[in-house]
Design a protein around this motif. Structure first.
Motif, PDB file in Angstrom:
ATOM      1  N   UNK A  78       0.957  -1.125   0.134  1.00  0.00           N
ATOM      2  CA  UNK A  78       0.012   0.033   0.132  1.00  0.00           C
ATOM      3  C   UNK A  78       0.717   1.346  -0.021  1.00  0.00           C
ATOM      4  N   UNK A  79       1.867   1.339   0.896  1.00  0.00           N
ATOM      5  CA  UNK A  79       2.908   2.385   0.940  1.00  0.00           C
ATOM      6  C   UNK A  79       3.474   2.407  -0.631  1.00  0.00           C
ATOM      7  N   UNK A  80       4.084   1.334  -1.290  1.00  0.00           N
ATOM      8  CA  UNK A  80       4.528   1.623  -2.350  1.00  0.00           C
ATOM      9  C   UNK A  80       3.442   2.157  -3.502  1.00  0.00           C
ATOM     10  N   UNK A  81       2.281   1.565  -3.492  1.00  0.00           N
ATOM     11  CA  UNK A  81       1.229   2.097  -4.291  1.00  0.00           C
ATOM     12  C   UNK A  81       1.172   3.694  -4.166  1.00  0.00           C
ATOM     13  N   UNK A  82       0.859   4.169  -2.725  1.00  0.00           N
ATOM     14  CA  UNK A  82       1.020   5.644  -2.671  1.00  0.00           C
ATOM     15  C   UNK A  82       2.058   6.317  -3.119  1.00  0.00           C
ATOM     16  N   UNK A  83       3.381   5.714  -3.031  1.00  0.00           N
ATOM     17  CA  UNK A  83       4.671   6.417  -3.644  1.00  0.00           C
ATOM     18  C   UNK A  83       4.746   6.634  -4.946  1.00  0.00           C
ATOM     19  N   UNK A  84       4.082   5.477  -5.605  1.00  0.00           N
ATOM     20  CA  UNK A  84       4.141   5.580  -7.084  1.00  0.00           C
ATOM     21  C   UNK A  84       3.159   6.487  -7.660  1.00  0.00           C
ATOM     22  N   UNK A  85       1.965   6.709  -6.967  1.00  0.00           N
ATOM     23  CA  UNK A  85       0.836   7.685  -7.515  1.00  0.00           C
ATOM     24  C   UNK A  85       1.432   8.959  -7.405  1.00  0.00           C
ATOM     25  N   UNK A  86       1.981   9.439  -5.721  1.00  0.00           N
ATOM     26  CA  UNK A  86       2.367  10.604  -5.796  1.00  0.00           C
ATOM     27  C   UNK A  86       3.628  11.022  -6.420  1.00  0.00           C
ATOM     28  N   UNK A  87       4.743   9.979  -6.814  1.00  0.00           N
ATOM     29  CA  UNK A  87       5.883  10.434  -7.316  1.00  0.00           C
ATOM     30  C   UNK A  87       5.486  10.547  -8.698  1.00  0.00           C
ATOM     31  N   UNK A  88       4.591   9.662  -9.315  1.00  0.00           N
ATOM     32  CA  UNK A  88       4.306   9.909 -10.806  1.00  0.00           C
ATOM     33  C   UNK A  88       3.666  11.382 -11.187  1.00  0.00           C
ATOM     34  N   UNK A  89       2.482  11.649 -10.077  1.00  0.00           N
ATOM     35  CA  UNK A  89       1.885  12.912 -10.498  1.00  0.00           C
ATOM     36  C   UNK A  89       2.858  13.932 -10.491  1.00  0.00           C
ATOM     37  N   UNK A  90       3.668  14.323  -9.457  1.00  0.00           N
ATOM     38  CA  UNK A  90       4.604  15.343  -9.432  1.00  0.00           C
ATOM     39  C   UNK A  90       5.768  15.169 -10.203  1.00  0.00           C
ATOM     40  N   UNK A  91       6.079  14.089 -10.534  1.00  0.00           N
ATOM     41  CA  UNK A  91       7.149  13.893 -11.642  1.00  0.00           C
ATOM     42  C   UNK A  91       6.759  14.488 -13.052  1.00  0.00           C
ATOM     43  N   UNK A  92       5.476  14.182 -13.374  1.00  0.00           N
ATOM     44  CA  UNK A  92       4.939  14.692 -14.969  1.00  0.00           C
ATOM     45  C   UNK A  92       4.834  15.983 -14.460  1.00  0.00           C
ATOM     46  N   UNK A  93       4.270  16.688 -13.447  1.00  0.00           N
ATOM     47  CA  UNK A  93       4.321  18.027 -13.202  1.00  0.00           C
ATOM     48  C   UNK A  93       5.685  18.744 -13.370  1.00  0.00           C
ATOM     49  N   UNK A  94       6.768  17.899 -12.662  1.00  0.00           N
ATOM     50  CA  UNK A  94       8.020  18.798 -12.901  1.00  0.00           C
ATOM     51  C   UNK A  94       8.455  18.618 -14.117  1.00  0.00           C
ATOM     52  N   UNK A  95       8.403  17.584 -14.810  1.00  0.00           N
ATOM     53  CA  UNK A  95       9.068  17.313 -16.010  1.00  0.00           C
ATOM     54  C   UNK A  95       8.310  18.220 -17.216  1.00  0.00           C
ATOM     55  N   UNK A  96       6.985  18.388 -17.054  1.00  0.00           N
ATOM     56  CA  UNK A  96       6.403  19.347 -18.195  1.00  0.00           C
ATOM     57  C   UNK A  96       6.833  20.730 -17.866  1.00  0.00           C
ATOM     58  N   UNK A  97       7.067  21.186 -16.479  1.00  0.00           N
ATOM     59  CA  UNK A  97       7.202  22.433 -16.169  1.00  0.00           C
ATOM     60  C   UNK A  97       8.863  22.829 -16.777  1.00  0.00           C
ATOM     61  N   UNK A  98       9.436  21.673 -16.520  1.00  0.00           N
ATOM     62  CA  UNK A  98      11.057  21.894 -16.793  1.00  0.00           C
ATOM     63  C   UNK A  98      10.924  21.844 -18.711  1.00  0.00           C
ATOM     64  N   UNK A  99      10.251  21.119 -19.437  1.00  0.00           N
ATOM     65  CA  UNK A  99      10.177  21.250 -20.634  1.00  0.00           C
ATOM     66  C   UNK A  99       9.710  22.682 -21.014  1.00  0.00           C
ATOM     67  N   UNK A 100       8.426  23.159 -20.669  1.00  0.00           N
ATOM     68  CA  UNK A 100       7.846  24.205 -21.120  1.00  0.00           C
ATOM     69  C   UNK A 100       8.750  25.373 -20.639  1.00  0.00           C
ATOM     70  N   UNK A 101       9.411  25.516 -19.624  1.00  0.00           N
ATOM     71  CA  UNK A 101      10.317  26.746 -19.176  1.00  0.00           C
ATOM     72  C   UNK A 101      11.554  26.803 -20.180  1.00  0.00           C
TER      73      UNK A 101
END
Length: 602
Positions: A78-101
């Motif tokens: 369950x902890x790994x699942x939460x880490x996957x969800x949170x990490x993937x969400x904010x990784x995508x957000x940070x990656x798109x921000x880096x790309x656009x900026x």
């Protein structure tokens, strides 16, 4: 830096010595965003990689009939699942921000540098290449910049997991610790060929874009001469070359992708075979085998980022090289800003290279038989030249010693083909100005009455002419109407020196005569240089200069030069040697009188 904070107050000074240096500079200037992406990537990838450990413990707990260990394994999952969800969400957000900026920074740099170079840019770099850099290349550069942090997170995850497996289960861990790096580097021999094919594809795409840009720009002329099919066939061939190059590039990348599927599969088979052998010997448990098996399966996910970073670099390297090439261009002698800040020089405008002198306060007309040479000379008078040579002097002060903004304020150059931006007429004329010339006076001097009527007719909601709307590049207007609006925009700025390159080439003779009179009246007491071969404008000039083969060949007034200077007469009247013989005793005054009659009847 967040997306809502764009554009950058200052995009910085890029390292444009090479494409890789430019990419490194971009990444270094987004260090905070890269670290955020790296942190979220590690959380995501490590959470994914820990799932096999949880599954293995759960299986072994079932085999050992241990309910407590099974519950603990479920909690870890369950902890790994939460880490996957949170990490993937904010990784995508940070990656798109880096790309656009990153893309936004490159676009700002290109826009600033294009404004810095002015018309010298398109003489040194093809228009199609500029378009390719500012559109598709910007996206590919941004892709590589943001992919670096994700690749780093994936690589660190693979290293940590391999080290953990060696400690957890040495027999199988060593196999993975040796096999996974080999999988990562297995495609390296194919990357140079894939990169070369990607370079060829980008080069052909740039040529096709350039051809399309030139065709669209000259579409009206092509239709007039029936050359549409000819250029359409050329574009078809260029497009097919791009398609073939893209297919060859895709074949190589598909081979790399296939290898990255095949080799992990072979490693998985080897691990399972060896693991079953160890289980039968009793050296490891069933849960341990499930853990290692699942780990090999899951690690294929971060390993795919090796392929992505290789592809991103292969596509971004030529893009970065082109961007660096554009950003490394400089004016012939960049302004050092040694002149007193805020002080605009006054006096005569003199070009040492050609010997052209435009006395202060007078209207000087320049006749040049070569239109391209005339355009280059006009750019040099404004300090926009990309060619080396001595600086133009204004009041004895070299323009290259002025700050760039000061040089642009002192001398305004109107190109032969000025661009009109879409928007209202008021916005078009809302340019830096001295305030001495109103928009109404400038429009009247440029003879824009019919232009205003046409714009009002196309903008029924406009309360007054200045609120009328212009379409993109003024396409709804004729060439002469666009030319007159551009002239009005130049006149309203009221610069110290105004340089006009063929400002009336697309208007009729009656309108041209009125424009000549209006410009002379409005620019009285101000230095004006007009490049033209129109007798109507030349007859209104205080001083006429003939430039032949890059140097001043004759100076005088229009009528005198028409009588006494054959080279001048050949350019102005477009006569050939046969025309000269047939002209016989026809005096230059007769020609002038005929032109004067046109002016009086206008």
């Amino acid at each position: 830096m967040q997306i809502q904070d764009l554009p950058y107050p200052d995009p910085g000074v890029p390292d444009a010595r090479s494409g890789p240096r430019f990419l490194w500079w971009l990444g270094r200037n987004q260090l905070t965003g890269q670290l955020k992406s790296l942190a979220w990537g590690l959380l995501h990838f490590l959470s994914v990689s820990l799932l096999p450990f949880c599954v293995g413990h759960a299986v072994q707990a079932v085999v050992d009939r241990s309910g407590g260990r099974l519950a603990a394994a479920g909690g870890l999952m369950a902890l790994c699942g939460a880490g996957i969800a949170v990490g993937d969400t904010f990784l995508h957000r940070a990656a798109v921000t880096n790309w656009i900026t990153a893309a936004a920074r490159v676009q700002q740099l290109l826009a600033r540098h294009a404004a810095h170079l002015g018309s010298a840019l398109t003489r040194r770099v093809a228009a199609g290449e500029v378009v390719a850099v500012s559109t598709g290349d910007v996206e590919k550069i941004g892709w590589f910049v943001e992919a670096v942090s994700r690749f780093t997170a994936a690589a660190l995850t693979v290293v940590l997991v391999c080290a953990g497996l060696v400690v957890y289960q040495p027999a199988l861990g060593v196999v993975l610790a040796v096999g996974l790096p080999l999988l990562a580097i297995a495609v390296l021999p194919l990357l140079p060929r894939a990169t070369r094919r990607a370079d060829v594809q980008r080069e052909k795409a740039g040529r096709a874009t350039e051809l399309a840009s030139d065709t669209v720009a000259g579409l009206r002329v092509l239709r007039g001469i029936g050359g549409e099919e000819l250029f359409l066939d050329r574009y078809r061939r260029a497009s097919q070359e791009v398609r073939h190059a893209a297919v060859r590039s895709a074949r190589m990348w598909s081979l790399i992708a296939a290898i990255q599927v095949l080799l992990p599969g072979l490693l998985l088979i080897a691990v399972v075979w060896y693991g079953v052998h160890l289980v039968r010997q009793g050296r490891i448990g069933v849960g341990d085998l499930v853990t290692v098996y699942s780990t090999v399966t899951v690690l294929a996910y971060p390993l795919h980022h090796v392929e992505e970073i290789a592809m991103a670099y292969s596509f971004s390297r030529p893009s970065a090289r082109r961007a660096a090439r554009v950003l490394s261009l400089e004016r012939a002698t960049d302004a050092a800003g040694t002149h007193t800040a805020g002080a605009t020089p006054h006096g005569d405008l003199y070009d040492p290279a050609s010997g052209l002198l435009a006395p202060a306060g007078l209207l000087t007309a320049v006749v040049c038989g070569d239109p391209d040479a005339a355009g280059r000379l006009a750019d040099r008078l404004g300090g926009h030249s990309a060619e080396p040579g001595p600086s133009v002097l204004l009041g004895g002060v070299p323009l290259d010693d002025l700050p760039l903004a000061g040089a642009r304020t002192a001398v305004l150059v109107q190109d032969k083909d000025p661009v009109l931006l879409s928007g209202s007429l008021r916005a078009l004329l809302d340019v830096p100005r001295s305030g001495a010339v109103t928009a109404e006076d400038a429009l009247a001097a440029a003879q824009c009455e019919d232009v205003l009527a046409a714009l009002l007719q196309g903008s029924p909601s406009a309360a007054e002419p200045l609120d009328a709307r212009l379409t993109e590049r003024g396409r709804s207007l004729s060439g002469g109407q666009r030319q007159r609006l551009a002239l009005a925009r130049s006149l309203v700025t009221d610069p110290e020196v105004l340089v006009l390159d063929e400002p009336t080439s697309a208007v009729d003779s009656h309108t041209e005569a009125r424009i000549a009179q209006g410009v002379r009246r409005l620019r009285a007491g101000r230095t004006t240089v007009v490049f033209t071969s129109s007798p109507l404008l030349l007859d209104r000039a205080d001083r006429v200069v003939l430039v032949h083969e890059g140097s001043v060949a004759a100076v005088g007034v229009h009528r005198k030069l028409l009588r006494e200077e054959p080279r001048y007469r050949a350019v102005v009247t477009r006569e050939t040697e046969e025309d000269t013989a047939a002209r016989g005793a026809l005096r230059g005054d007769d020609v002038v009188d005929g032109l004067r009659h046109i002016e009086e009847t206008a």
